[in-house]
Design an enzyme around this catalytic site. Structure first.
Site, PDB file in Angstrom:
ATOM      1  N   GLY A 144      -3.823  37.289 -66.526  1.00 11.56           N
ATOM      2  CA  GLY A 144      -3.735  36.746 -67.881  1.00 11.56           C
ATOM      3  C   GLY A 144      -4.379  35.389 -68.054  1.00 11.56           C
ATOM      4  O   GLY A 144      -4.562  34.922 -69.168  1.00 11.56           O
ATOM      5  N   MET A 159      -3.540  42.850 -65.442  1.00 15.22           N
ATOM      6  CA  MET A 159      -3.419  44.137 -64.755  1.00 15.22           C
ATOM      7  C   MET A 159      -2.242  44.150 -63.778  1.00 15.22           C
ATOM      8  O   MET A 159      -1.748  45.223 -63.437  1.00 15.22           O
ATOM      9  CB  MET A 159      -4.726  44.485 -64.037  1.00 15.22           C
ATOM     10  CG  MET A 159      -5.873  44.815 -64.984  1.00 15.22           C
ATOM     11  SD  MET A 159      -5.519  46.174 -66.143  1.00 15.22           S
ATOM     12  CE  MET A 159      -5.560  47.582 -65.030  1.00 15.22           C
ATOM     13  N   VAL A 212      -8.489  41.307 -71.104  1.00 15.67           N
ATOM     14  CA  VAL A 212      -7.680  41.642 -69.929  1.00 15.67           C
ATOM     15  C   VAL A 212      -8.304  41.044 -68.669  1.00 15.67           C
ATOM     16  O   VAL A 212      -9.530  41.032 -68.529  1.00 15.67           O
ATOM     17  CB  VAL A 212      -7.605  43.185 -69.752  1.00 15.67           C
ATOM     18  CG1 VAL A 212      -6.830  43.564 -68.511  1.00 15.67           C
ATOM     19  CG2 VAL A 212      -7.005  43.841 -70.976  1.00 15.67           C
ATOM     20  N   CYS A 213      -7.452  40.584 -67.757  1.00 11.66           N
ATOM     21  CA  CYS A 213      -7.906  40.175 -66.427  1.00 11.66           C
ATOM     22  C   CYS A 213      -6.808  40.559 -65.428  1.00 11.66           C
ATOM     23  O   CYS A 213      -5.972  41.411 -65.712  1.00 11.66           O
ATOM     24  CB  CYS A 213      -8.242  38.687 -66.372  1.00 11.66           C
ATOM     25  SG  CYS A 213      -6.822  37.598 -66.491  1.00 11.66           S
ATOM     26  N   ARG A 214      -6.793  39.920 -64.270  1.00 12.46           N
ATOM     27  CA  ARG A 214      -5.797  40.266 -63.253  1.00 12.46           C
ATOM     28  C   ARG A 214      -4.399  39.813 -63.649  1.00 12.46           C
ATOM     29  O   ARG A 214      -3.449  40.572 -63.561  1.00 12.46           O
ATOM     30  CB  ARG A 214      -6.191  39.659 -61.899  1.00 12.46           C
ATOM     31  CG  ARG A 214      -5.314  40.137 -60.745  1.00 12.46           C
ATOM     32  CD  ARG A 214      -5.702  39.492 -59.438  1.00 12.46           C
ATOM     33  NE  ARG A 214      -5.312  38.095 -59.366  1.00 12.46           N
ATOM     34  CZ  ARG A 214      -4.088  37.663 -59.057  1.00 12.46           C
ATOM     35  NH1 ARG A 214      -3.139  38.531 -58.774  1.00 12.46           N
ATOM     36  NH2 ARG A 214      -3.818  36.390 -59.021  1.00 12.46           N
TER      37      ARG A 214
END
Length: 98
Positions: free
Chosen positions: A66, A90, A62-64
């Site tokens: 993708g 996110m 997961v990141c901000r």
């Protein structure tokens, strides 16, 4: 590269599925909120901390948005880890956060 949507991950968690979530955002980004139970390993440290991961387990990255998690997914896959990118990151997450 295998991917889940944020909604798919949220639904799996709601069903009580135990997931191994790795958040590759920077520490200050994670401080604003992360998926419950997620472990923070910033993308820049992943190469040095991948020995903390178990190749027999599957990890959701997961990141901000993708992008970074996509790079992390491809990187870990190249070393034999089983990883899934959470598309949309996110930004797309509608579930609760810690």
């Amino acid at each position: 590269m295998k991917q889940f949507t944020a909604k798919e991950v949220e639904n799996l968690l709601k069903k009580g599925k135990a997931l191994n979530v790795i958040d590759v955002r920077e520490t200050d980004e994670v401080a604003a909120g992360k998926i419950q139970g997620a472990v923070n390993i910033p993308l820049g440290l992943l190469e040095f901390r991948m020995n903390e991961l178990d190749k027999s387990k599957e990890y959701i990255m997961v990141c901000r948005s993708g992008g970074r998690s996509g790079r992390a997914t491809q990187f870990l896959n190249s070393y034999g880890y089983k990883t899934i990118n959470m598309a949309g990151g996110m930004i797309a997450w509608e579930g609760s956060v810690d």
